[in-house]
Motif scaffolding. Structure first.
Motif, short mmCIF file in Angstrom:
data_model
loop_
_atom_site.label_atom_id
_atom_site.label_comp_id
_atom_site.label_asym_id
_atom_site.label_seq_id
_atom_site.Cartn_x
_atom_site.Cartn_y
_atom_site.Cartn_z
N ASN A 4 0.81 -1.22 0.00
CA ASN A 4 0.00 0.00 0.00
C ASN A 4 0.85 1.27 0.00
N ARG B 169 -0.71 4.51 -1.53
CA ARG B 169 -1.96 5.05 -0.99
C ARG B 169 -1.80 6.51 -0.60
N THR C 107 -2.67 1.88 -11.99
CA THR C 107 -4.09 1.87 -11.62
C THR C 107 -4.61 0.43 -11.54
N ASP D 193 -2.37 -0.62 -5.18
CA ASP D 193 -3.36 -0.06 -4.28
C ASP D 193 -3.14 1.46 -4.25
N ILE D 194 -4.00 2.19 -4.95
CA ILE D 194 -3.86 3.64 -5.00
C ILE D 194 -5.05 4.32 -4.31
N PHE D 195 -5.65 3.63 -3.34
CA PHE D 195 -6.77 4.19 -2.60
C PHE D 195 -6.39 5.56 -2.02
N GLY D 196 -7.24 6.55 -2.26
CA GLY D 196 -6.99 7.90 -1.75
C GLY D 196 -5.94 8.67 -2.51
N SER D 197 -5.44 8.12 -3.60
CA SER D 197 -4.41 8.79 -4.40
C SER D 197 -5.04 9.60 -5.53
N GLU D 198 -4.28 10.52 -6.06
CA GLU D 198 -4.63 11.23 -7.29
C GLU D 198 -3.62 10.78 -8.34
N ARG E 93 -10.69 7.00 -11.82
CA ARG E 93 -9.44 6.89 -11.06
C ARG E 93 -8.24 7.58 -11.70
#
Length: 141
Positions: A77, A80, A99, A103-108, A133
């Protein structure tokens, strides 16, 4: 002065087409890749050289994508919450790989290039269903 020891009248001989073969013209196509199994499902990329050399997949992009997938894929992660920007993305290979496999949760995540590549980047994002995303941005460097 005879630089080439050929008794020519010119100091510099012109280079002809016979010295270097012209690069093949690739036809537009859609390819799929899992980066040799680093992705569980393949990503799709449209390649088309009509608007410039950014319209093809380059070995450096493949290498960078594989490195990032090995480093940050499969449960890691470390990306993240990060702001990720791919400069000179062409079709967006590296950003799409991240992508799909990290795990790019909360990423831009931004893929950027010049005007000529904007349509292709947007098309590749849509081909993979990543519109929510991945942000496609113009960056004229």
């Amino acid at each position: 002065m005879d630089l080439f020891c050929d008794n020519s009248d010119s100091e510099v001989e012109p280079f002809g087409a016979d010295l270097v073969e012209p690069a093949p013209i690739l036809k537009p196509r859609i390819i799929e890749t899992t980066f040799h199994g680093l992705l569980s499902s393949p990503i799709k990329l449209h390649e088309d050289l009509a608007k410039g050399c950014g319209g093809q997949i380059w070995p450096a992009g493949e290498t960078l994508a594989k490195y990032l997938l090995r480093r940050y894929g499969r449960g890691n992660n470390g990306l993240r919450g990060k702001r990720i920007v791919e400069l000179g993305a062409g079709g967006g290979l590296v950003g799409l790989a991240i992508t799909a496999g990290c795990d790019i949760f909360g990423s831009e995540l931004y893929i950027t290039d010049m005007e000529a590549m904007m349509e292709m980047m947007a098309r590749n994002v849509a081909l993979n269903g990543f519109e929510d995303r991945v942000k496609v941005q113009l960056l004229d460097w």
